[in-house]
Design a protein around this motif. Sequence first.
Motif, PDB file in Angstrom:
ATOM      1  N   ARG A  52       0.828  -1.213   0.000  1.00 14.71           N
ATOM      2  CA  ARG A  52       0.000   0.000   0.000  1.00 14.71           C
ATOM      3  C   ARG A  52       0.858   1.257   0.000  1.00 14.71           C
ATOM      4  N   ALA A  53       1.924   1.232   0.785  1.00 17.59           N
ATOM      5  CA  ALA A  53       2.802   2.403   0.891  1.00 17.59           C
ATOM      6  C   ALA A  53       3.569   2.626  -0.420  1.00 17.59           C
ATOM      7  N   LYS A  54       3.836   1.561  -1.146  1.00 18.64           N
ATOM      8  CA  LYS A  54       4.607   1.645  -2.377  1.00 18.64           C
ATOM      9  C   LYS A  54       3.783   2.159  -3.559  1.00 18.64           C
ATOM     10  N   ARG A  55       2.459   2.006  -3.471  1.00 23.61           N
ATOM     11  CA  ARG A  55       1.590   2.452  -4.563  1.00 23.61           C
ATOM     12  C   ARG A  55       1.706   3.948  -4.765  1.00 23.61           C
ATOM     13  N   LYS A  56       1.433   4.365  -5.965  1.00 26.05           N
ATOM     14  CA  LYS A  56       1.438   5.801  -6.248  1.00 26.05           C
ATOM     15  C   LYS A  56       0.299   6.464  -5.513  1.00 26.05           C
ATOM     16  N   GLY A  58      -2.665   9.189  -5.001  1.00 29.28           N
ATOM     17  CA  GLY A  58      -3.647   9.738  -5.923  1.00 29.28           C
ATOM     18  C   GLY A  58      -5.043   9.418  -5.451  1.00 29.28           C
ATOM     19  N   ARG A  59      -5.979   9.771  -6.275  1.00 33.35           N
ATOM     20  CA  ARG A  59      -7.363   9.522  -5.923  1.00 33.35           C
ATOM     21  C   ARG A  59      -7.664   8.037  -5.998  1.00 33.35           C
ATOM     22  N   PRO A  60      -8.531   7.558  -5.121  1.00 34.26           N
ATOM     23  CA  PRO A  60      -8.898   6.145  -5.194  1.00 34.26           C
ATOM     24  C   PRO A  60      -9.741   5.892  -6.439  1.00 34.26           C
TER      25      PRO A  60
END
Length: 108
Positions: A52-56, A58-60
């Motif tokens: 989760r922390a690695k994801r970019k 932005g808006r869900p």
Amino acid sequence: MKNQKTARVSAYERFMSMSDAERDREVAKYDQESFGLTGKSLTPAQRALHRRAKRKAGRPKVGEGVEKIRISMERGLLRQADRWANQHEISRSQMIASALKRMMSGAA
């Protein structure tokens, strides 16, 4: 006796004052492949948190996601639409999407 301040020696100067053998020993600890990777594997919960922390940021994603489009509209109508959306505290996009859904469901 005068009060003399001792000059601070920088890390670079300390390193350069070492003999070649001392420098080799000092640098050797950074040549290991697993430098700083000691410890246990991550638990499934920790792995999920890391993903989760690695994801970019932005808006869900809502529904199937969004697509940006360009449309042409009369300026006066656009001003009226923006005023209406502002009074109802929604975005222009939300207003247009809501109107499209209403029209397509036959409730126009």
